[in-house]
Design an enzyme around this catalytic site. Structure first.
Site, PDB file in Angstrom:
ATOM      1  N   SER A 253       0.849  -1.185   0.000  1.00  0.00           N
ATOM      2  CA  SER A 253       0.000   0.000   0.000  1.00  0.00           C
ATOM      3  C   SER A 253       0.885   1.236   0.000  1.00  0.00           C
ATOM      4  O   SER A 253       2.114   1.133   0.033  1.00  0.00           O
ATOM      5  CB  SER A 253      -0.911   0.010   1.241  1.00  0.00           C
ATOM      6  OG  SER A 253      -0.118   0.082   2.428  1.00  0.00           O
ATOM      7  N   LYS A 254       0.272   2.398  -0.005  1.00  0.00           N
ATOM      8  CA  LYS A 254       1.057   3.624  -0.061  1.00  0.00           C
ATOM      9  C   LYS A 254       1.967   3.781   1.143  1.00  0.00           C
ATOM     10  O   LYS A 254       3.054   4.336   1.046  1.00  0.00           O
ATOM     11  CB  LYS A 254       0.122   4.837  -0.176  1.00  0.00           C
ATOM     12  CG  LYS A 254      -0.510   4.970  -1.551  1.00  0.00           C
ATOM     13  CD  LYS A 254      -1.301   6.247  -1.668  1.00  0.00           C
ATOM     14  CE  LYS A 254      -1.869   6.399  -3.074  1.00  0.00           C
ATOM     15  NZ  LYS A 254      -2.634   7.658  -3.227  1.00  0.00           N
ATOM     16  N   ARG A 255       1.545   3.285   2.292  1.00  0.00           N
ATOM     17  CA  ARG A 255       2.408   3.422   3.462  1.00  0.00           C
ATOM     18  C   ARG A 255       3.642   2.544   3.360  1.00  0.00           C
ATOM     19  O   ARG A 255       4.647   2.779   4.019  1.00  0.00           O
ATOM     20  CB  ARG A 255       1.630   3.085   4.740  1.00  0.00           C
ATOM     21  CG  ARG A 255       1.191   1.635   4.848  1.00  0.00           C
ATOM     22  CD  ARG A 255       0.263   1.416   6.039  1.00  0.00           C
ATOM     23  NE  ARG A 255      -0.260   0.083   6.109  1.00  0.00           N
ATOM     24  CZ  ARG A 255       0.325  -0.919   6.735  1.00  0.00           C
ATOM     25  NH1 ARG A 255       1.479  -0.716   7.364  1.00  0.00           N
ATOM     26  NH2 ARG A 255      -0.214  -2.119   6.752  1.00  0.00           N
ATOM     27  N   HIS A 256       3.588   1.507   2.526  1.00  0.00           N
ATOM     28  CA  HIS A 256       4.755   0.653   2.297  1.00  0.00           C
ATOM     29  C   HIS A 256       5.643   1.169   1.180  1.00  0.00           C
ATOM     30  O   HIS A 256       6.839   0.924   1.169  1.00  0.00           O
ATOM     31  CB  HIS A 256       4.312  -0.769   1.911  1.00  0.00           C
ATOM     32  CG  HIS A 256       3.539  -1.487   2.969  1.00  0.00           C
ATOM     33  ND1 HIS A 256       2.306  -2.051   2.729  1.00  0.00           N
ATOM     34  CD2 HIS A 256       3.820  -1.737   4.264  1.00  0.00           C
ATOM     35  CE1 HIS A 256       1.865  -2.633   3.839  1.00  0.00           C
ATOM     36  NE2 HIS A 256       2.759  -2.445   4.777  1.00  0.00           N
ATOM     37  N   GLY A 257       5.087   1.840   0.223  1.00  0.00           N
ATOM     38  CA  GLY A 257       5.870   2.263  -0.935  1.00  0.00           C
ATOM     39  C   GLY A 257       5.156   2.106  -2.258  1.00  0.00           C
ATOM     40  O   GLY A 257       5.783   2.184  -3.308  1.00  0.00           O
TER      41      GLY A 257
END
Length: 591
Positions: A253-257
């Site tokens: 997801s966006k929090r991971h990259g």
């Protein structure tokens, strides 16, 4: 160009994310390794989700990674056009063939009909899917209804029994039972094709040999196989690339990259880094090597060597790799990149154009300290500002000089005097030698003195090496910064208490708090630097402040006779306020 033909076929629904672009990269690598053709095709049949400007950003993402395409929407090619919305006649011709062979049929079910169907299936515990109610319509009857303008879609007729088997390059043979596959839509009511039909027609028409896409398309592949067969097309090689997971094992997801390629560019990653990182995220030439040149990757890459299992997106590894690539750049090339970045990121008050010579001088000082291009401005912005920044008083004094502001002021004044004679031959070795000698003379820890000077000159606690940075800056500027910091430190030095207030409104500057208590010690008061606490016994003497060097009693806060012999006695249970210069109202505090 001979060899395999592969395509990257994104939808214009936004910027390509990292998983999407990794598949494009692997596709490009296989084409380049084997002397093939890399095709860019825009799949824009879902008109409702199209985002203006997406094609431009898709192309910009590929260009940033230096993934050139041989055929595409703008440069054309032998199979143009390369935008699906411009190829509708081809899809309608294929659909007519399927209708004529009874491999497809018109479906007039409304949205309400389909929702009621799904509700019944859910209630019965059946798998969702179209139940084929329009499959038995006579072709002539269905055609007549369509001529009147009755809304409808066209569905492909899947076999009801048997199995469908296909081969995936990474996983081998995969088989699905046909009874689990419903009749699916190939032409929507707006006469646009679905992905299922459009990509089959285009892949055949463009002679695509390898279909590379994410593994989420595996369940749909039996349908595509049946479409290829019904149209008489040979099957391409299917390559379903594995998913990318976050560090916690969940979906990326966006929090991971899970950001777009252009986001990585904006954050200061080098294209060479992301190229290398994505290439080996699910592939390696030997199972161990991580840092590979572009040419080495091309020479070794083959789609059949991809891992079928998911890969983990490791942001720390990506940042480490970017730092390695940045340190490996020639100084002139890194200076050019940093100059461009500073032009973009420095605040408006920094004069433009940015001093290229100063940037070049900073490169040897910062190349080991930055991992991203975006790191440079926060690290060196003070070098380019017209006015030297000055930290606040607390930051300047820090832990080492918090209780010794006079020592800090004296050290800064001495630093000015020690460095002033060096102005004509301003160099890092001379600056370091002078400050080390000064630290010894003042009996100060070198690290404390150096940090004091660093904060004075740069306004920051974290900077490139102090002496080399000072050498890059003008000597007059550094001396002026040290002098300004001396004045700031000097303002923190306590003024001796001048005795009682002349009036309740007297605000004579004084840093001490004075007062005393009487009566029951259980109702004692304490005065400290910034607050008055009530209603509990004063703490141990070690935790109470000194008043100009005079310890405060743990049992009674009072003005020492040595400090203010003329201070008037106060009635019990009365606390004289802090000196008026440090209070908001300049009045006594009473029970």
């Amino acid at each position: 160009m001979t060899g395999p033909r592969l395509r990257y076929a994104p939808s214009p629904t936004g910027d390509p994310h990292v998983g999407n672009i990794r598949t494009a990269l692997w596709t490009w690598l296989h084409a380049r390794r084997h002397g093939g053709t890399f095709v860019l095709r825009l799949e824009d049949t879902d008109q409702g989700r199209e985002i203006p400007g997406s094609l431009e950003r898709i192309e910009a993402s590929l260009r940033w990674l230096d993934l050139d395409w041989d055929e595409g929407p703008r440069n054309g090619g032998p199979y143009a056009p390369y935008v699906q919305s411009q190829r509708l006649a081809l899809y309608h011709e294929a659909t007519d063939r399927l209708l004529a062979s009874d491999a497809a049929y018109r479906c007039f079910c409304s949205a309400a009909d389909l929702e009621a169907m799904r509700e019944r299936q859910r209630a019965a515990g059946e798998p969702p899917g179209y139940d084929g109610r329009c499959a038995s319509l006579l072709p002539d009857e269905a055609a007549a209804r369509a001529v009147t303008g009755e809304p409808h879609v066209i569905r492909f007729r899947m076999p009801r029994d048997g199995t469908t088997t296909f081969t995936d390059l990474l996983r081998g043979e995969i088989t699905y039972e046909n009874r689990l596959l419903d009749d699916f839509v190939i032409i929507k009511s707006d006469r646009f094709p679905t992905y299922h039909l459009a990509h089959v027609v285009d892949d055949h028409a463009m002679a695509i040999t390898h279909v590379t896409r994410g593994e989420e398309w595996i369940p749909s592949t039996p349908r595509h196989v049946r479409l290829f067969e019904a149209l008489g097309y040979p099957l391409p090689i299917f390559v379903h690339t594995p998913v990318i997971l976050g560090p916690d094992g969940g979906k990326l997801s966006k929090r991971h990259g899970a950001r777009s390629v252009l986001d990585f560019a904006a954050e200061g990653y080098l294209p060479e880094t992301l190229f290398n990182f994505l290439a080996i995220m699910g592939w390696s030439p030997d199972g161990a090597t991580e840092l590979l040149t572009r040419d080495a990757i091309i020479a070794a890459f083959d789609l059949q060597d991809l891992a079928a299992h998911p890969s983990v997106f490791d942001t720390q590894k990506l940042e480490w790799m970017n730092g390695v690539y940045m340190r490996a750049l020639p100084e002139a090339e890194l200076a050019s990149l940093l100059l461009d970045r500073l032009e973009r990121d420095l605040p408006p008050e920094a004069p433009r154009p940015i001093d290229a010579a100063l940037v070049a001088g900073l490169v040897p000082l910062v190349r080991e300290r930055i991992k991203l291009l975006a790191d440079i401005a926060p690290l060196v912005d003070f070098c380019f500002l017209p006015e030297p920044p000055l930290p606040d008083q607390a930051a300047l004094l820090g832990k080492a000089y918090r209780a010794r502001p006079a020592a800090a002021a004296d050290a800064l004044a001495a630093a000015v005097e020690a460095l002033r004679p060096l102005a004509a031959a301003w160099s890092a070795p001379e600056i370091e030698a002078a400050l080390r000698t000064l630290a010894t003379a003042l009996a100060e820890k070198p690290g404390d003195l150096f940090m004091l000077c660093r904060l004075a000159v740069t306004g920051k606690a974290v900077t490139p090496p102090l002496f080399e940075t000072m050498a890059l800056l003008d000597a007059a500027r550094c001396l002026a910064s040290l002098a300004a910091a001396e004045a700031l430190a000097r303002s923190a030095v306590a003024t001796p208490c001048r005795g009682p207030r002349a009036s309740p409104g007297d605000r004579t500057p004084c840093v001490c708090y004075v007062g005393w208590t009487g009566g029951d010690s259980s109702k004692g008061r304490t005065a400290d630097s910034g607050s008055v606490s009530r209603g509990s016994n004063p703490r141990s003497p070690a935790s109470l402040p000194n008043l100009h060097g005079v310890p405060v009693s743990s049992r009674m806060v009072k003005v020492s006779a040595q400090l203010a012999p003329t201070w008037p006695q106060s009635s019990p249970a009365t606390l004289v306020a802090p000196c008026p210069g440090r209070t908001s109202a300049g009045r006594s505090l009473r029970d």
